[in-house]
Write an enzyme that holds these catalytic residues in place. Structure first.
Site, PDB file in Angstrom:
ATOM      1  N   GLY A  53       0.787  -1.234   0.000  1.00 20.37           N
ATOM      2  CA  GLY A  53       0.000   0.000   0.000  1.00 20.37           C
ATOM      3  C   GLY A  53       0.817   1.280   0.000  1.00 20.37           C
ATOM      4  O   GLY A  53       0.340   2.320  -0.453  1.00 20.37           O
ATOM      5  N   ASP A 111      -3.994   1.149  11.183  1.00 23.87           N
ATOM      6  CA  ASP A 111      -5.380   0.838  11.543  1.00 23.87           C
ATOM      7  C   ASP A 111      -5.329   0.186  12.933  1.00 23.87           C
ATOM      8  O   ASP A 111      -5.197   0.877  13.935  1.00 23.87           O
ATOM      9  CB  ASP A 111      -5.886  -0.070  10.415  1.00 23.87           C
ATOM     10  CG  ASP A 111      -7.286  -0.588  10.549  1.00 23.87           C
ATOM     11  OD1 ASP A 111      -8.137  -0.188   9.751  1.00 23.87           O
ATOM     12  OD2 ASP A 111      -7.536  -1.433  11.420  1.00 23.87           O
ATOM     13  N   PHE A 160     -13.403   2.080   5.952  1.00 25.82           N
ATOM     14  CA  PHE A 160     -12.492   1.469   4.988  1.00 25.82           C
ATOM     15  C   PHE A 160     -12.280   2.410   3.806  1.00 25.82           C
ATOM     16  O   PHE A 160     -13.232   2.922   3.231  1.00 25.82           O
ATOM     17  CB  PHE A 160     -13.052   0.126   4.507  1.00 25.82           C
ATOM     18  CG  PHE A 160     -12.085  -0.642   3.665  1.00 25.82           C
ATOM     19  CD1 PHE A 160     -11.002  -1.285   4.244  1.00 25.82           C
ATOM     20  CD2 PHE A 160     -12.234  -0.699   2.284  1.00 25.82           C
ATOM     21  CE1 PHE A 160     -10.086  -1.976   3.468  1.00 25.82           C
ATOM     22  CE2 PHE A 160     -11.326  -1.393   1.502  1.00 25.82           C
ATOM     23  CZ  PHE A 160     -10.245  -2.030   2.092  1.00 25.82           C
ATOM     24  N   VAL A 161     -11.033   2.651   3.464  1.00 23.57           N
ATOM     25  CA  VAL A 161     -10.702   3.586   2.374  1.00 23.57           C
ATOM     26  C   VAL A 161      -9.834   2.905   1.319  1.00 23.57           C
ATOM     27  O   VAL A 161      -9.139   1.929   1.605  1.00 23.57           O
ATOM     28  CB  VAL A 161      -9.985   4.856   2.905  1.00 23.57           C
ATOM     29  CG1 VAL A 161     -10.922   5.703   3.754  1.00 23.57           C
ATOM     30  CG2 VAL A 161      -8.719   4.505   3.688  1.00 23.57           C
ATOM     31  N   ASP A 167      -5.863  -0.563  -1.301  1.00 21.54           N
ATOM     32  CA  ASP A 167      -6.708  -1.392  -2.167  1.00 21.54           C
ATOM     33  C   ASP A 167      -7.871  -2.031  -1.427  1.00 21.54           C
ATOM     34  O   ASP A 167      -7.875  -2.147  -0.196  1.00 21.54           O
ATOM     35  CB  ASP A 167      -5.875  -2.523  -2.768  1.00 21.54           C
ATOM     36  CG  ASP A 167      -5.550  -3.612  -1.738  1.00 21.54           C
ATOM     37  OD1 ASP A 167      -4.994  -3.264  -0.670  1.00 21.54           O
ATOM     38  OD2 ASP A 167      -5.881  -4.788  -1.979  1.00 21.54           O
TER      39      ASP A 167
HETATM   40  P1  IMP Z   1      -2.998  -2.619  10.693  1.00 17.91           P
HETATM   41  O1  IMP Z   1      -2.015  -3.754  10.769  1.00 17.91           O
HETATM   42  O2  IMP Z   1      -4.377  -3.023  11.149  1.00 17.91           O
HETATM   43  O3  IMP Z   1      -2.508  -1.341  11.345  1.00 17.91           O
HETATM   44  O4  IMP Z   1      -3.226  -2.290   9.182  1.00 17.91           O
HETATM   45  C1  IMP Z   1      -2.199  -2.000   8.395  1.00 17.91           C
HETATM   46  C2  IMP Z   1      -2.401  -2.406   6.952  1.00 17.91           C
HETATM   47  O5  IMP Z   1      -3.724  -2.823   6.650  1.00 17.91           O
HETATM   48  C3  IMP Z   1      -2.152  -1.199   6.103  1.00 17.91           C
HETATM   49  O6  IMP Z   1      -0.804  -1.097   5.748  1.00 17.91           O
HETATM   50  C4  IMP Z   1      -3.031  -1.461   4.909  1.00 17.91           C
HETATM   51  O7  IMP Z   1      -2.312  -2.215   3.971  1.00 17.91           O
HETATM   52  C5  IMP Z   1      -4.171  -2.250   5.446  1.00 17.91           C
HETATM   53  N1  IMP Z   1      -5.334  -1.346   5.722  1.00 17.91           N
HETATM   54  C6  IMP Z   1      -5.718  -0.849   6.914  1.00 17.91           C
HETATM   55  N2  IMP Z   1      -6.806  -0.073   6.798  1.00 17.91           N
HETATM   56  C7  IMP Z   1      -7.105  -0.063   5.475  1.00 17.91           C
HETATM   57  C8  IMP Z   1      -8.126   0.601   4.708  1.00 17.91           C
HETATM   58  O8  IMP Z   1      -8.995   1.344   5.194  1.00 17.91           O
HETATM   59  N3  IMP Z   1      -8.085   0.377   3.363  1.00 17.91           N
HETATM   60  C9  IMP Z   1      -7.151  -0.419   2.766  1.00 17.91           C
HETATM   61  N4  IMP Z   1      -6.191  -1.057   3.443  1.00 17.91           N
HETATM   62  C10 IMP Z   1      -6.161  -0.878   4.787  1.00 17.91           C
HETATM   63 MG    MG Z   2       0.201  -1.052   4.205  1.00 23.27          MG
END
Ligand code: IMP
Ligand code: MG
Length: 183
Positions: A53, A111, A160-161, A167
């Site tokens: 991403g 996130d 969710f974005v 993606d």
């Molecule tokens: P985390 O491990 O939950 O902090 O999420 C990290 C990864 O999840 C990010 O690097 C994104 O690749 C993916 N992610 C988290 N939120 C979103 C979203 O809203 N849209 C798309 N990908 C997301």
């Molecule tokens: Mg990411």
């Protein structure tokens, strides 16, 4: 010229509405770059960017870094569809020797924080001088961890974005703006 984006996009089974314009994204990138330029001048930081991403943010951010620096990439995945799976898979490890280095761990979005929480001990075990964390987007109400995020482009609600690298099951990364799920 005033920028307006009104189009909604359909990706797989879901619709997305414009949320953050390219201009707002650009301002957020500048904010992060400006702080890093001040804090890390002369430290030869190694930017460790978390694929997939992050690819657009990393490209735009690094073009604004004015101190000598290096860049590398790691690949992890934790998302399936529109929710974090909780299980983070490391798909590419770091090849560089990071002992004594100033690391900037760069994410497109934080996130739950699980991805960074998984990477931090792996990096820390190699004894870098410092690890800073930079993210374009941060969802404070989804955050379940307690590590400090040093550089945040924008805080967003827990929706969710997609777009600008992010993606939904593979689609939407190419969009120059960020869109929010509507259904
Ligand atoms: P985390 O491990 O939950 O902090 O999420 C990290 C990864 O999840 C990010 O690097 C994104 O690749 C993916 N992610 C988290 N939120 C979103 C979203 O809203 N849209 C798309 N990908 C997301
Ligand atoms: Mg990411």
């Amino acid at each position: 010229m005033q920028e307006t984006i009104t189009k909604t996009v359909q990706l797989h089974d879901k619709k997305f509405a414009p949320h953050i314009s390219a201009t707002e994204i650009e301002k957020a990138v500048v904010r992060v770059a400006t702080k890093i330029n001040t804090d890390l001048a002369g430290k030869n930081p190694l930017f460790v960017c978390v694929l997939n991403g992050v690819f657009l943010f990393a490209a735009d951010l690094l073009r604004k870094i004015e101190t000598p620096c290096e860049i590398s990439f790691v690949k992890v995945s934790s998302y399936e569809g529109t929710a974090s799976s909780g299980e983070v898979k490391t798909q590419i490890g770091l090849k560089e020797d990071i002992k004594g280095r100033t690391i900037v761990l760069v994410e497109d979005i934080i996130d739950s924080g699980n991805t960074i929480a998984k990477l931090l001990p792996i990096l820390e075990s190699q004894q870098p001088a410092a690890i800073k964390i930079a993210t374009l987007l941060f969802k404070p109400s989804a955050f379940k961890r307690d590590f400090k995020i040093d550089y945040i482009g924008l805080e967003i609600p827990n929706d969710f974005v997609v777009g600008y690298g992010l993606d939904y099951n593979g689609l939407g990364r190419n969009l120059p703006e960020i869109y929010k799920i509507t259904e």
